[in-house]
Every structure is written in structure tokens, then in C-alpha cells.
Design an enzyme around this catalytic site. Structure first.
Site, mmCIF file in Angstrom:
data_model
loop_
_atom_site.group_PDB
_atom_site.id
_atom_site.type_symbol
_atom_site.label_atom_id
_atom_site.label_comp_id
_atom_site.label_asym_id
_atom_site.label_seq_id
_atom_site.Cartn_x
_atom_site.Cartn_y
_atom_site.Cartn_z
ATOM 1 N N GLY A 115 0.093 3.802 -3.618
ATOM 2 C CA GLY A 115 -0.782 3.505 -2.490
ATOM 3 C C GLY A 115 -0.009 3.314 -1.195
ATOM 4 O O GLY A 115 -0.337 3.880 -0.147
ATOM 5 N N ARG A 116 1.105 2.577 -1.261
ATOM 6 C CA ARG A 116 1.855 2.262 -0.038
ATOM 7 C C ARG A 116 2.703 3.435 0.445
ATOM 8 O O ARG A 116 3.426 3.321 1.426
ATOM 9 C CB ARG A 116 2.698 1.015 -0.246
ATOM 10 C CG ARG A 116 3.577 1.019 -1.472
ATOM 11 C CD ARG A 116 4.174 -0.363 -1.712
ATOM 12 N NE ARG A 116 4.920 -0.401 -2.967
ATOM 13 C CZ ARG A 116 4.366 -0.681 -4.144
ATOM 14 N NH1 ARG A 116 3.059 -0.942 -4.219
ATOM 15 N NH2 ARG A 116 5.086 -0.692 -5.267
ATOM 16 N N GLU A 154 -12.277 -5.891 -2.032
ATOM 17 C CA GLU A 154 -12.519 -5.937 -0.593
ATOM 18 C C GLU A 154 -13.131 -4.625 -0.097
ATOM 19 O O GLU A 154 -14.078 -4.604 0.686
ATOM 20 C CB GLU A 154 -11.219 -6.207 0.169
ATOM 21 C CG GLU A 154 -10.521 -7.514 -0.157
ATOM 22 C CD GLU A 154 -9.404 -7.344 -1.174
ATOM 23 O OE1 GLU A 154 -9.596 -6.550 -2.140
ATOM 24 O OE2 GLU A 154 -8.367 -7.969 -1.012
ATOM 25 N N HIS A 185 9.416 -14.302 22.703
ATOM 26 C CA HIS A 185 8.668 -15.494 23.136
ATOM 27 C C HIS A 185 7.936 -16.105 21.951
ATOM 28 O O HIS A 185 6.985 -16.850 22.122
ATOM 29 C CB HIS A 185 7.687 -15.088 24.247
ATOM 30 C CG HIS A 185 8.359 -14.384 25.378
ATOM 31 N ND1 HIS A 185 8.870 -15.047 26.480
ATOM 32 C CD2 HIS A 185 8.671 -13.075 25.548
ATOM 33 C CE1 HIS A 185 9.445 -14.157 27.284
ATOM 34 N NE2 HIS A 185 9.329 -12.959 26.748
ATOM 35 N N LYS A 241 -7.481 4.145 -3.929
ATOM 36 C CA LYS A 241 -6.887 4.910 -5.034
ATOM 37 C C LYS A 241 -7.646 4.619 -6.326
ATOM 38 O O LYS A 241 -7.988 5.537 -7.063
ATOM 39 C CB LYS A 241 -5.403 4.538 -5.179
ATOM 40 C CG LYS A 241 -4.667 5.323 -6.218
ATOM 41 C CD LYS A 241 -3.175 5.031 -6.205
ATOM 42 C CE LYS A 241 -2.489 5.812 -7.336
ATOM 43 N NZ LYS A 241 -1.032 5.538 -7.397
ATOM 44 N N GLU A 281 6.212 -5.280 -1.392
ATOM 45 C CA GLU A 281 5.412 -4.956 -2.588
ATOM 46 C C GLU A 281 6.195 -4.025 -3.519
ATOM 47 O O GLU A 281 5.913 -3.936 -4.711
ATOM 48 C CB GLU A 281 4.078 -4.314 -2.200
ATOM 49 C CG GLU A 281 3.084 -4.217 -3.361
ATOM 50 C CD GLU A 281 1.656 -3.928 -2.906
ATOM 51 O OE1 GLU A 281 1.278 -2.735 -2.875
ATOM 52 O OE2 GLU A 281 0.936 -4.885 -2.604
ATOM 53 N N LYS A 336 -5.991 -11.640 -8.220
ATOM 54 C CA LYS A 336 -7.273 -10.956 -8.395
ATOM 55 C C LYS A 336 -8.055 -11.582 -9.553
ATOM 56 O O LYS A 336 -9.256 -11.849 -9.440
ATOM 57 C CB LYS A 336 -7.058 -9.464 -8.681
ATOM 58 C CG LYS A 336 -6.569 -8.650 -7.487
ATOM 59 C CD LYS A 336 -6.424 -7.178 -7.870
ATOM 60 C CE LYS A 336 -5.920 -6.339 -6.699
ATOM 61 N NZ LYS A 336 -5.704 -4.916 -7.066
HETATM 62 O O1 F6P Z 1 -1.898 -4.627 -2.719
HETATM 63 C C1 F6P Z 1 -2.238 -4.273 -4.023
HETATM 64 C C2 F6P Z 1 -2.778 -2.862 -4.022
HETATM 65 O O2 F6P Z 1 -2.960 -2.417 -5.327
HETATM 66 C C3 F6P Z 1 -1.871 -1.905 -3.258
HETATM 67 O O3 F6P Z 1 -0.798 -1.445 -4.029
HETATM 68 C C4 F6P Z 1 -2.855 -0.846 -2.849
HETATM 69 O O4 F6P Z 1 -2.360 -0.045 -1.797
HETATM 70 C C5 F6P Z 1 -4.040 -1.711 -2.426
HETATM 71 O O5 F6P Z 1 -4.040 -2.795 -3.360
HETATM 72 C C6 F6P Z 1 -5.374 -0.991 -2.390
HETATM 73 O O6 F6P Z 1 -5.624 -0.390 -3.630
HETATM 74 P P1 F6P Z 1 -6.714 0.806 -3.685
HETATM 75 O O7 F6P Z 1 -6.150 1.925 -2.840
HETATM 76 O O8 F6P Z 1 -6.816 1.160 -5.138
HETATM 77 O O9 F6P Z 1 -7.987 0.280 -3.120
#
Ligand code: F6P
Length: 548
Positions: A263-264, A203, A380, A197, A349, A508
Site C-alpha cells: 500500500g505505501r 475508515e 519556528h 487495497k 511502517e 484494529k
Molecule cells: O496502515 C495500515 C494499512 O494497512 C496500510 O499498510 C495501508 O496502506 C492502509 O492501512 C490502507 O489499507 P487499504 O489500502 O487496504 O485500505
């Protein structure tokens, strides 16, 4: 009445007594509800009508009906980021998109059409790789909400995957995760979708960088330029078009998303492209239709017959009334094995907060710790604790009545275990029962005295059992929307903003600080923000790398 009142209200009765010796069919009939193809039995919850009533009153007091209308109308419910919360409009008919979004609706509709064309072109082979071959693999790069939704749907809908196309998701920054993909992918027939987003997540950018290097190296001997390779193989989904373009992805291969989609909650947007590429447009639209059916139920059903509202209020009762700190998500379904992880982000979250919308500290608890694993594996792993520790852990059992394989005896066993676990968690086993069982098994009094207490189980653990006729795109869409709305309702009850996630920022920031310190020569390792413990760990890491 406020949330704290609930703690005084709870009788902490034993659920088993609520069934008046388990013959109370009326309770099962009264404490169940159907919606959008799903059936919820909540008769094993530790609650009676007189305790439900104040919960519905609480819902009225927080103007839940008004908040539901406001959400669907696009009011700025995400108060800290001053954004609307409109993932629901992505799965609504176009007319509803126009009503809610106005001028922006067309961009959303055009993006959906563009996404559908990409899907058709890739699946049909109209769009091929730089080598002229059909794509065989889709690699989705993203993390958090840019990963979990795609992952849970891909693993849930394997029977709907198109032949000849495989999906892979890459989230973790650990290079081992990428290496695992490189080992099984052929760069010349791999299509990459970068999902972010913000297009600034460390990452995702690191992973996209190494995947790009891997692909360009693998295809370097072809007489195609890097730009041609990227143009043919790479797509992006983001609100940050500039950053995606900067990364090298062609503008026409970038699909927008909007800041009013968290995002979620974004699977319904172009974030779902990797899923749609694999299951096709018809099934992706069925997924959205299932979610929309749950939306319509949520909007129109009276609270007493409203599945998301009931699940939400039961969660508030268990958390704030009965004081239970966790929630176990136990899908008795191999295909839903990614659901607990997905709901960890969606729930924790969203509502893992302790200040209200006005920034005031809360004097009550909010989101539970969500965990789980598919059944019967959980039996288990952690079910011992659930049966015999002092902790009571409310549980959601999720089950598809129809098997997704031809192994019917296995499915019977799966269903039997699911129903048995909810019964065992509710009934438990008293000392007298344990003694009687041992006696009937022929144990002498000394053996009974030695073992009986070890065989008692607390029971009194509340659970929901959520049934679907079969796991398909429509029922999966309804299931995911159900939990989205449950979490929304709990956020309204707890008066928190379910749609920001400031809590992830500190990690972060400190991550950047640690990287900066790591880059220093050993003799200069120091920091005004990191503890001696972290500095010592950094020194140990650098020493191990051979950096003196
Ligand atoms: O987990 C933190 C967060 O900001 C989430 O809300 C989001 O889905 C994820 O990192 C990835 O963010 P992006 O879609 O901006 O890479």
C-alpha cells in the site's frame, strides 16, 4: 561483523573537525553523489572513510546486491505474507513488465491503458457527470498508502494541475473531515475514487458510505436511479474486486491492484488515478519515468556511488553506530510540505520492527522516529530543540534550486535558511564563541557570565542536503523512489521484513472490541479484554452522549 559492531566503531568525532577548519573541498567532492537528476551532499555527516568501509562490508555480508536483484526479479521478499515486492515494475517499460511478470504483465498493461483512458475521457469531457456537466472535482477516499502518495504528489505538483479540475483527499474517519469536503463540493460534478487495497479498511468504508449517501441525497431529485449515479460518478481501486462490487461500484469502473504492491508503495499503480486525473497522463508518466530512472541507478551503480545505498548506510550509522533515535525530514519547499507525513508511513511502517525475517528478536535497534515539517516553518517550531537539547537529530534537507514562484528574493531567503540550518546544526556554538560574541556586542563581564552558557549550541548534528534542479513530476518520482530504495536497503541490513505491517492489527482488533462495548447499555458495560481505564472512558463517553 554485525550491526552491534557499529556501536563500538563510532568515534563520535565532531563533524566540524572533519573539515579541518572547513577548508576541505575534497570532503565535499568525495561525500556527494548525483543520480536521476538529484544531487546528494552528505559531507556534513559524522563519518569518515574508515567508518564507511565497514558499512559497505556489512552491505556485502547481507548480500545486498543479491537482495536488490531478487527484489526486481519478483522474489517473495515479503516473507510473512509470501508475496513479491514489485512496485518498481509498475514504472518500468512494458518489455520489463513482461520479463518480470510473465502472464500477469498484460493485466497490468491493460489496467494502465484503462486508467489513461479514464483520465483522458474525464479531462476532455468525453465522460461527464450524470447531469451532463464536465467533472469539476475529484474526491479520493482512502487512508495510509491509499492516501499519502496521492496527497504528497498532488500538493507537490500544483503547477501541473489541469485547469477546471480540483482534487480532494479524504482519509480520516472523523466525520469533520468529510463534512469539510461536503461544504466545498458540488455532488453533481464530483467524481469519487475509492482507494483501498483490501476494501475492508474501516475508515475508508465508513467515509465511502457517507459520501455515497451525501451524493445520492444531493442528486435524488434527478430522474436518475442511484445505480446510474454511482455508475457515472464512482470508481474504485482495489485487489478486492468482489467487495468493491458489493459496495455498489460498477465492475467496469473498478481498477485492480495486486498483492505484490505494498500500500505505501502503490502510487505508481491505479492508486495514482486521482493524481493522474488532475495532472494528466503525460505528467503521471513523467513521475513514473523519474522513479524508473532512480530504479536503474539503484540497480546498476556501485554501492560507493549509489545514492539510496549511501543514504541507507548513513542512516544505519546514525541509528546503530552513533545511537541517534530520530530522523528529521525538512523539505525547504512549501510544495513538499506533505513529504514528512508520507515518509513517516513509508519508513516507520516498513522498518519499525524488532524481529528478523525468521521471527527472531533483534539485538539492535531499527527504524528511527521520522518527523518533520517544511522549512522555514520548522525553524519556528522544533529547531530550538535540535540546536540546544542534548539530543542529536540527523536531518535530511531537501531543496529545489529553481523557485516554483516568481518571488526570487523569497527563494534566496529559503535557500539561505536551508544551507544556514545545516551549517548551524553542524557547527554549533562553543562557550568561548558565545562569550566573544557577547563581548563584541558590548556586554560587560557580568552579562557575559549570566548569558553565555545559554547561548551555546551543541552542533555536531549530521545532515544530508538533497538538491533537485526543480520540483517537477520527474524529480518528484526520483525523490520518492530514492526513499523507497533507502528503506529497502535498511530493511535488508536490519534483516527485517519491510513489506508487512502486522503492528497495526492489534489496534484494529481492540477498536472493534471498544465499538462492541460502546453499543452495550451503560449498566452492561464490561469487557474481558479492556482495562478498567478504558471501560471508565467508554462510560464517560456514553454518559456525555446522554446514554444512561
Ligand atoms: O496502515 C495500515 C494499512 O494497512 C496500510 O499498510 C495501508 O496502506 C492502509 O492501512 C490502507 O489499507 P487499504 O489500502 O487496504 O485500505
Amino acid at each position: 561483523m554485525d550491526i552491534e559492531y557499529l556501536t563500538k566503531l563510532s568515534t563520535k568525532a565532531r563533524i566540524r573537525e572533519l573539515f579541518s577548519l572547513f577548508s576541505d573541498d575534497a570532503r565535499s567532492d568525495n561525500y556527494s553523489v548525483s543520480a536521476a537528476g538529484l544531487f546528494l551532499d552528505y559531507a556534513k555527516q559524522n563519518i569518515v572513510d574508515s567508518e564507511f568501509a565497514p558499512l559497505f562490508t556489512l552491505a556485502e555480508q547481507v548480500d545486498l546486491a543479491g537482495k536488490i536483484a531478487a527484489q526486481f526479479a519478483g522474489d517473495e521478499l515479503n516473507c510473512t505474507e509470501q508475496r513479491a515486492v514489485l512496485h518498481t515494475v509498475l514504472r518500468a517499460p512494458d518489455a520489463m513488465k513482461h520479463d518480470v511478470l510473465g502472464a500477469e504483465a498484460q493485466e497490468v498493461i491493460d489496467t494502465e491503458a484503462k486508467m489513461a483512458k479514464i483520465v483522458d475521457d474525464v479531462q476532455s469531457g468525453n465522460v461527464r457527470s450524470i447531469t451532463g456537466e464536465k467533472f469539476t472535482d475529484i474526491l479520493a477516499i482512502g487512508i495510509g498508502g491509499s492516501y499519502y502518495g496521492v496527497k504528497v504528489a498532488l500538493s507537490a505538483l500544483v503547477p501541473y494541475h489541469q485547469q477546471g479540475l480540483k482534487a480532494h483527499v479524504l482519509a480520516n474517519v472523523d466525520g469533520d473531515a468529510a463534512q469539510e469536503k461536503f461544504a466545498k463540493l458540488n455532488a453533481s460534478t464530483t467524481l469519487v475514487v475509492v482507494i483501498s487495497k483490501t476494501f475492508s479498511t474501516q475508515e475508508t468504508l465508513l467515509n465511502a458510505t457517507i459520501v455515497k449517501a451525501w451524493m445520492l441525497k444531493a442528486l435524488a431529485d434527478s430522474d436518475n436511479s442511484p445505480a446510474d449515479i454511482i455508475a457515472q460518478h464512482w470508481y474504485a481501486v482495489s485487489t478486492n474486486i468482489a467487495a468493491a462490487t458489493q459496495f455498489g461500484i460498477n465492475a467496469e469502473n473498478i481498477l485492480p491492484m495486486w498483492d505484490w504492491v505494498g500500500g505505501r508503495f502503490s502510487l505508481w499503480s491505479a492508486v495514482g488515478l486521482p493524481l493522474a486525473l488532475i495532472i494528466g497522463n503525460t505528467h503521471f508518466n513523467a513521475l513514473k519515468a523519474g522513479a524508473h530512472a532512480m530504479d536503474e541507478h539503484f540497480k546498476h551503480a556501485t554501492f560507493e556511488q549509489n545514492m539510496p545505498v549511501i543514504m541507507a548506510l548513513l542512516g544505519v550509522w546514525n541509528r546503530n553506530g552513533l545511537g541517534y533515535p530520530s530522523l528529521a525530514i525538512l523539505p525547504y519547499n512549501h510544495a513538499l510540505r506533505a513529504l514528512p507525513g508520507y515518509l513517516q508511513q513509508t519508513d516507520m511502517e516498513s522498518n519499525g520492527k524488532s524481529v528478523d525475517n525468521n521471527g527472531n528478536k533483534l539485538n539492535y535497534l531499527t527504524a528511527p522516529v521520522v518527523f518533520g515539517q517544511e522549512g522555514t516553518n520548522g525553524q519556528h517550531a522544533f529547531m530550538q530543540l535540535m540546536h540546544q537539547s542534548a539530543d542529536i537529530i540527523p536531518t535530511d534537507f531537501i531543496l529545489s534550486l529553481a523557485p516554483t514562484s516568481e518571488h526570487l528574493a523569497n527563494h534566496d531567503a529559503l535557500v539561505a535558511n536551508c544551507f544556514a540550518q545545516s551549517e548551524a546544526l553542524m557547527q554549533g556554538k562553543t562557550l568561548a564563541q558565545a562569550e566573544q560574541e557577547l563581548r563584541l556586542s558590548g556586554a560587560d563581564e557580568a552579562e557575559i557570565k549570566r548569558l553565555a552558557s545559554h547561548k551555546t549550541m551543541k552542533g555536531n548534528t549530521p545532515s544530508n542536503t538533497l538538491l533537485m534542479q526543480q520540483l517537477d513530476p520527474k524529480s518528484l518520482g526520483a525523490l520518492l523512489a530514492l526513499y523507497e530504495h533507502k528503506i529497502f536497503v535498511q530493511g535488508v541490513i536490519w534483516q527485517v521484513n519491510s513489506y508487512d505491517q502486522w503492528g497495526v492489527e492489534l489496534g484494529k482488533q481492540l477498536g472493534k472490541e471498544v465499538l462492541n462495548v460502546m453499543a452495550k447499555p451503560m449498566a452492561e458495560i464490561d469487557s474481558t479484554t479492556l482495562s478498567a481505564s478504558s471501560l471508565a472512558l467508554i462510560r464517560r463517553y456514553k454518559h456525555n452522549l446522554g446514554n444512561s
